[in-house]
Write an enzyme that holds these catalytic residues in place. Structure first.
Site, PDB file in Angstrom:
ATOM      1  N   HIS A 103       1.025  -1.345   0.003  1.00  0.00           N
ATOM      2  CA  HIS A 103       0.321   0.194  -0.026  1.00  0.00           C
ATOM      3  C   HIS A 103       0.992   1.389  -0.209  1.00  0.00           C
ATOM      4  CE1 HIS A 103      -2.199  -3.096   2.352  1.00  0.00           C
ATOM      5  NE2 HIS A 103      -3.162  -2.054   1.755  1.00  0.00           N
ATOM      6  N   ASP A 106       2.324   2.121   3.363  1.00  0.00           N
ATOM      7  CA  ASP A 106       3.343   1.285   3.888  1.00  0.00           C
ATOM      8  C   ASP A 106       4.598   1.969   3.559  1.00  0.00           C
ATOM      9  OD1 ASP A 106       1.073  -0.432   4.151  1.00  0.00           O
ATOM     10  OD2 ASP A 106       1.286  -2.184   2.831  1.00  0.00           O
ATOM     11  N   GLU A 270      -9.674 -13.843  -1.512  1.00  0.00           N
ATOM     12  CA  GLU A 270      -8.830 -14.268   0.417  1.00  0.00           C
ATOM     13  C   GLU A 270      -9.809 -14.284   1.087  1.00  0.00           C
ATOM     14  OE1 GLU A 270      -7.229 -10.397   2.170  1.00  0.00           O
ATOM     15  OE2 GLU A 270      -7.871 -11.297   3.943  1.00  0.00           O
ATOM     16  N   HIS A 273     -11.410 -13.779   3.380  1.00  0.00           N
ATOM     17  CA  HIS A 273     -12.891 -13.016   3.463  1.00  0.00           C
ATOM     18  C   HIS A 273     -13.978 -14.382   2.773  1.00  0.00           C
ATOM     19  CE1 HIS A 273     -10.089  -8.740   1.910  1.00  0.00           C
ATOM     20  NE2 HIS A 273      -9.995  -9.587   3.577  1.00  0.00           N
ATOM     21  N   ASP A 309     -10.529 -11.184  10.643  1.00  0.00           N
ATOM     22  CA  ASP A 309      -9.235 -11.711   9.287  1.00  0.00           C
ATOM     23  C   ASP A 309      -8.241 -12.109  10.284  1.00  0.00           C
ATOM     24  OD1 ASP A 309      -9.230 -11.635   6.757  1.00  0.00           O
ATOM     25  OD2 ASP A 309      -8.464  -9.646   7.043  1.00  0.00           O
ATOM     26  N   ASP A 311      -5.905 -13.588   9.772  1.00  0.00           N
ATOM     27  CA  ASP A 311      -5.126 -13.595   8.516  1.00  0.00           C
ATOM     28  C   ASP A 311      -3.266 -14.403   8.744  1.00  0.00           C
ATOM     29  OD1 ASP A 311      -6.170 -11.107   7.109  1.00  0.00           O
ATOM     30  OD2 ASP A 311      -5.299 -10.316   8.669  1.00  0.00           O
ATOM     31  N   ASP A 341      -0.809 -12.330   2.197  1.00  0.00           N
ATOM     32  CA  ASP A 341      -1.829 -11.780   3.018  1.00  0.00           C
ATOM     33  C   ASP A 341      -1.869 -12.355   4.019  1.00  0.00           C
ATOM     34  OD1 ASP A 341      -2.914  -9.225   4.361  1.00  0.00           O
ATOM     35  OD2 ASP A 341      -4.637  -9.403   3.161  1.00  0.00           O
TER      36      ASP A 341
HETATM   37  C1  XLS Z   1      -8.116  -7.086   4.639  1.00  0.00           C
HETATM   38  C2  XLS Z   1      -7.475  -6.542   3.676  1.00  0.00           C
HETATM   39  C3  XLS Z   1      -6.162  -5.844   2.319  1.00  0.00           C
HETATM   40  C4  XLS Z   1      -5.906  -5.512   1.128  1.00  0.00           C
HETATM   41  C5  XLS Z   1      -5.427  -4.678   0.944  1.00  0.00           C
HETATM   42  O1  XLS Z   1      -8.634  -7.619   4.755  1.00  0.00           O
HETATM   43  O2  XLS Z   1      -7.253  -7.957   3.084  1.00  0.00           O
HETATM   44  O3  XLS Z   1      -4.837  -6.259   3.032  1.00  0.00           O
HETATM   45  O4  XLS Z   1      -5.495  -6.659   0.443  1.00  0.00           O
HETATM   46  O5  XLS Z   1      -5.790  -4.030   1.215  1.00  0.00           O
HETATM   47 NI    NI Z   2      -5.933  -9.052   1.437  1.00  0.00          NI
HETATM   48 NI    NI Z   3      -8.203  -9.336   4.175  1.00  0.00          NI
END
Ligand code: XLS
Ligand code: NI
Ligand code: NI
Length: 438
Positions: A103, A106, A270, A273, A309, A311, A341
Site C-alpha cells: 500500500h 506502507d 482472499e 474473506h 480476519d 490472516d 496477505d
Molecule cells: C484486509 C485486506 C487488505 C487488502 C489490501 O482485510 O485483506 O489487506 O488485501 O488492502
Molecule cells: Ni487482502
Molecule cells: Ni483481509
C-alpha cells in the site's frame, strides 16, 4: 547506514531441500523450477510477500501494544521508510520469491495531510525502483490505503463528504501511477470502509453510485496512462465495517455489471474473506472463473472460532487442493498470483518466525498444486463431471438451451417419452478421490 542484513543474522537464503529435510529453514515442497502440468511451479504459484503485515505491523492488538521490537520502527520519517525498504528487500531475496505487494502508506514516511502524503510517497519511489532493479523482485500489485487515516472513518469513495472522496481519488491516482511506473502487474482496490456501520446514517443509493464513480475514474485513468494490468476489487463482507458493499464475488459481479466495469475490473480473492462471507474459498474461485473475473488470490486463513480476519498462513491441505483444482483446470493465473496477505502471531517475535510462516505457507500451496496435478492427471474427476452433464451436450440439452420455447418443451414432455432416471451424485466417492491425492 541501517544494518538490514544484521536483522537476519544466521538466516541464509532459503532453498529447496525436499520433503525429507530436517532443516526448518528450507523448502520441502516449493521447488520453483519443478515442472507441474508443463509449467514451472513458480509460474503456477507466483508467490508474493506483502509489506504491511511483515514490515509495518509492530504486533499491537486491540488490548495491547506492539510486541515485535523491530529496529526500523524506532526510526522516523524518511529514514524509517528507507530502513524498512532495505529490510523488506533483504527478506524478499532471502525467500527467493518473484513478487511483493504494498500500500502507499506502507512504504513511505508517515504523512499528516494530503500535501505531505504527496511529497512523502513521491520521495520513496526512486529507492523502491532501485531495490527492484538490484534484486529482480517484481511488483505483483500496488494499492492505496484509503481506510486507515481518520479522514476515512466514514468511508473513502462512499463518504458523505466529497472532500474525502477527493483525497481518496488523489491517493488512488498516485498509487496507480506508481504501480505503473514500477511495472506492477495488477492494481488492487480493497474497500476497507466502503460500507456502513448502521443504515440509520447511510444513503446506500448515493454511496453505491459514488463507489461506481470512483471505479470508473480509476478505469479511465488506467487507460490514460497506459497501465495494462487489471484493476482488482477485493471482496470482503465486513470488518472493519459492519457491512462492506463488495461482499463476495457474485455481489461484486453484479456491481461491475451495473456500472459497466466488466472489461477492466476483476477480483482479488482472499481466503479469510471467503470464510467471513460464509463461503468456501473454492466457491469464490469457481464463481470468479464462471463469471470471467478471476484475477489474483490473497492467501491466508481465518480461525473457525473467530469472526475476524486473523490472516494466518494458509495451511489446510484439503481446502488448498480444492481451490487449486479450480485455478489449474481453468488455466491458472494470468497477471495474478498468491499474495501472502498473512502474518505471524503476536508472540512470534523473531526474524526466523517470519521465515517459518512464509516457508510453511508456500510449501502448503506447493503440496496443494501437486495434489491437484495428480487428481487432474488421474482423470476420474473430470471424466465424472463430463459424464454427469453429458445430456446437455446431446440433442435434448442443446435444443433446450438454443431453440426450444417453454410450450415446445412442455409439449414434448406431455406427449410422453421423457422419464428421467435418478443417478448418484457420488459425493463420497469424489471426496475419497480427493483425499487420495492430498
Ligand atoms: C484486509 C485486506 C487488505 C487488502 C489490501 O482485510 O485483506 O489487506 O488485501 O488492502
Ligand atoms: Ni487482502
Ligand atoms: Ni483481509
Amino acid at each position: 547506514m541501517f544494518d538490514a542484513a544484521g536483522f537476519y543474522d544466521g538466516i541464509d537464503p532459503i532453498s529447496y531441500e525436499g520433503p525429507d529435510t530436517d532443516n526448518p529453514l528450507a523448502y520441502r515442497h516449493y521447488d520453483a523450477d519443478r515442472l507441474v502440468l508443463g509449467k514451472r511451479m513458480e509460474d503456477h504459484l507466483r508467490p508474493s510477500a506483502c509489506y504491511w503485515h511483515t514490515f509495518c505491523w509492530d504486533g499491537f492488538d486491540v488490548f495491547g501494544a506492539g510486541t515485535f521490537n523491530r529496529p526500523w520502527h524506532a526510526l522516523e520519517g524518511q529514514a524509517m521508510a528507507e530502513a524498512k525498504l532495505e529490510i523488506a528487500f533483504e527478506f524478499f531475496t532471502r525467500l527467493g520469491w518473484p513478487f511483493f505487494a504494498f500500500h502507499d502508506v506502507d512504504v513511505m514516511a508517515p504523512a499528516e495531510n494530503m500535501v505531505e502524503h504527496t511529497e512523502n510517497f513521491a520521495r520513496i519511489l526512486d529507492p523502491i525502483q532501485a531495490q527492484m532493479e538490484r534484486t529482480g523482485v517484481k511488483l505483483l500489485w500496488g494499492t492505496a490505503n484509503v481506510f486507515s487515516h481518520p479522514r476515512y472513518m466514514a468511508g473513502a469513495s462512499t463518504n458523505p463528504d466529497p472532500e474525502v472522496f477527493a483525497c481518496a481519488a488523489t491517493q488512488i491516482r498516485q498509487a496507480l501511477e506508481a504501480t505503473h511506473r514500477l511495472g506492477g502487474e495488477n492494481y488492487v482496490l480493497w474497500g476497507g470502509r466502503e460500507g456502513y456501520d448502521t443504515l440509520l446514517n447511510t444513503d446506500t443509493t448515493r454511496e453505491l453510485d459514488q463507489l461506481g464513480r470512483m471505479l470508473s475514474l480509476a478505469v479511465e485513468h488506467k487507460h490514460k496512462i497506459g497501465f495494462k494490468g487489471p484493476l482488482l476489487i477485493e471482496p470482503k463482507p465486513h470488518e472493519p465495517t459492519k457491512h462492506q458493499y463488495d461482499r463476495d464475488t457474485q455481489t461484486v459481479y453484479g456491481f461491475l455489471s451495473r456500472y459497466d466495469l466488466l472489461d477492466d475490473v476483476k477480483v482479488n480473492l482472499e481466503t479469510n474473506h471467503a470464510t467471513l462471507a460464509g463461503n468456501s474459498m473454492d466457491h469464490e474461485i469457481a464463481m470468479a472463473f464462471t463469471h470471467g473475473i478471476f484475477g489474483s488470490v490473497d492467501a491466508n486463513r481465518g480461525d473457525p472460532q473467530n469472526g475476524w480476519d486473523t490472516d494466518q498462513f494458509w495451511m489446510e491441505p484439503l481446502d488448498i487442493t480444492r481451490s487449486m483444482i479450480h485455478i489449474v483446470k481453468n488455466g491458472g493465473f494470468k497477471t495474478g498470483g498468491f499474495n501472502f496477505d498473512s502474518k505471524v502471531r503476536r508472540q512470534s517475535i523473531d526474524a526466523s518466525d517470519l521465515f517459518y510462516g512464509h516457508i510453511g505457507g508456500v510449501d502448503a500451496l506447493a503440496r496443494g498444486l501437486l495434489a491437484a496435478e495428480a487428481m487432474l492427471n488421474d482423470g476420474t474427476y473430470e471424466a465424472f463431471l463430463k459424464d454427469r452433464y453429458a445430456g446437455w451436450d446431446d440433442q435434448l440439452g442443446k435444443w433446450i438451451m438454443q431453440d426450444a420455447s417453454l410450450e415446445q418443451i412442455a409439449a414434448k414432455v406431455e406427449a410422453g417419452g421423457i422419464d428421467p432416471q435418478p443417478r448418484s451424485g457420488r459425493q463420497e466417492m469424489l471426496e475419497n478421490l480427493l483425499n487420495r491425492f492430498v
